[in-house]
Enzyme design. Structure first.
Site, PDB file in Angstrom:
ATOM      1  N   SER A 186       0.845  -1.189   0.000  1.00 14.78           N
ATOM      2  CA  SER A 186       0.000   0.000   0.000  1.00 14.78           C
ATOM      3  C   SER A 186       0.877   1.234   0.000  1.00 14.78           C
ATOM      4  O   SER A 186       1.974   1.235   0.586  1.00 14.78           O
ATOM      5  CB  SER A 186      -0.910   0.026   1.233  1.00 14.78           C
ATOM      6  OG  SER A 186      -1.565   1.278   1.362  1.00 14.78           O
TER       7      SER A 186
ATOM      8  N   TYR B 211      -1.613  -0.715  10.404  1.00 15.07           N
ATOM      9  CA  TYR B 211      -1.701  -0.955   8.963  1.00 15.07           C
ATOM     10  C   TYR B 211      -0.473  -0.415   8.237  1.00 15.07           C
ATOM     11  O   TYR B 211       0.153  -1.116   7.440  1.00 15.07           O
ATOM     12  CB  TYR B 211      -2.970  -0.298   8.422  1.00 15.07           C
ATOM     13  CG  TYR B 211      -3.183  -0.525   6.940  1.00 15.07           C
ATOM     14  CD1 TYR B 211      -3.641  -1.753   6.481  1.00 15.07           C
ATOM     15  CD2 TYR B 211      -2.932   0.486   6.012  1.00 15.07           C
ATOM     16  CE1 TYR B 211      -3.836  -1.974   5.125  1.00 15.07           C
ATOM     17  CE2 TYR B 211      -3.119   0.274   4.660  1.00 15.07           C
ATOM     18  CZ  TYR B 211      -3.582  -0.960   4.224  1.00 15.07           C
ATOM     19  OH  TYR B 211      -3.759  -1.170   2.883  1.00 15.07           O
TER      20      TYR B 211
END
Length: 256
Positions: free
Chosen positions: A140, A153
């Site tokens: 990501s 995350y």
């Protein structure tokens, strides 16, 4: 670019992004294996691929569980998997770090990092023995820029970038290319959930939370699932790509 004759395994294959990737890989000629924890979602994704003339197999697996991954490898022992797409991931909590419980932190790393390690450990040896193969880890852009209130995350995605580069150095000389694809925020259920939690945390409206987030992208929009899938196929058409990370974020930049 043709993937004819190759078998691709996609984790998180029952999710929207995994399904989009499976469809794109199938259109390029790959035989698909979709892996995940939700049988119904896997079957639905497989049906969409098969309707276009693809060939799909599904298998249940919790990628964070060593025994589950070991059982998956045994179940698929008859398959020549030469393309592994580690797409399974969880978003984790949306709160300041000091308010995040240790078990929540561990849950994110269990799927986003350990799951990739376990899948690579299980499916890399045959690729190395054959002297060919590809691993694409879906990371990501959040692993490369601040994302407030999302420390588990972002930390897990940065860890995945380190895993990718080091693993590429280990198996690249033996014919297996390892790369990562880092999407920006992808339109869909997960981002809707993140916008809702951010709005609750900051006292803003849902529209304001989304508008503030999207304003950080140079293109001023979210990324579409189909765009990520197209990028995945494009990466496989670059034979010299190894140890690389491809940013597909609509120009997402760090907040000022």
């Amino acid at each position: 670019m043709s993937l004819d004759g190759r078998t691709a395994l996609v984790t998180g294959g029952g999710g929207p992004l995994g399904g989009a990737c499976a469809l794109a890989l199938s259109r390029a000629g790959a035989r698909m294996i979709l892996v995940g924890r939700d049988r119904r979602a896997l079957d639905d994704a497989a049906t969409r691929v098969d309707k276009e003339g693809g060939e799909t197999r599904t298998a249940l697996c919790d990628v964070s569980d060593p025994e589950s991954v070991r059982a998956l490898a045994a179940e698929l022992a008859d398959e020549d998997v030469s393309l592994l797409v580690n797409n399974a991931g969880v978003a984790g909590p949306v709160r300041p770090l000091v308010d995040i419980r240790p078990d929540e932190w561990d849950d994110v790393f269990a799927v986003n990092v350990r799951g990739v390690y376990l899948m690579c450990r299980a499916f890399l040896p045959p690729m190395v023995a054959a002297g060919r193969g590809d691993v694409v880890n879906v990371s990501s852009v959040s692993g490369k820029r601040p994302l407030l209130n999302r420390t588990p995350y972002t930390a897990s995605k940065m860890a995945l970038l380190g895993l990718t580069r080091t693993l590429a150095g280990e198996v690249g000389p033996r014919g297996v290319a390892v790369n990562s694809l880092s999407p920006g925020p992808v339109r869909g259920r997960r981002m809707d959930r993140n916008f809702r939690l951010t709005a609750e945390l900051t006292g803003s409206t849902l529209e304001e939370a989304e508008r503030d987030f999207v304003s950080r992208a140079a293109l001023g929009r979210l990324v579409e699932e189909g765009e990520v899938a197209q990028a995945l196929v494009a990466m496989l058409a670059m034979p010299g790509l190894c140890g690389a990370d491809i940013d597909l974020s609509a120009g997402m930049i760090a907040p000022a």
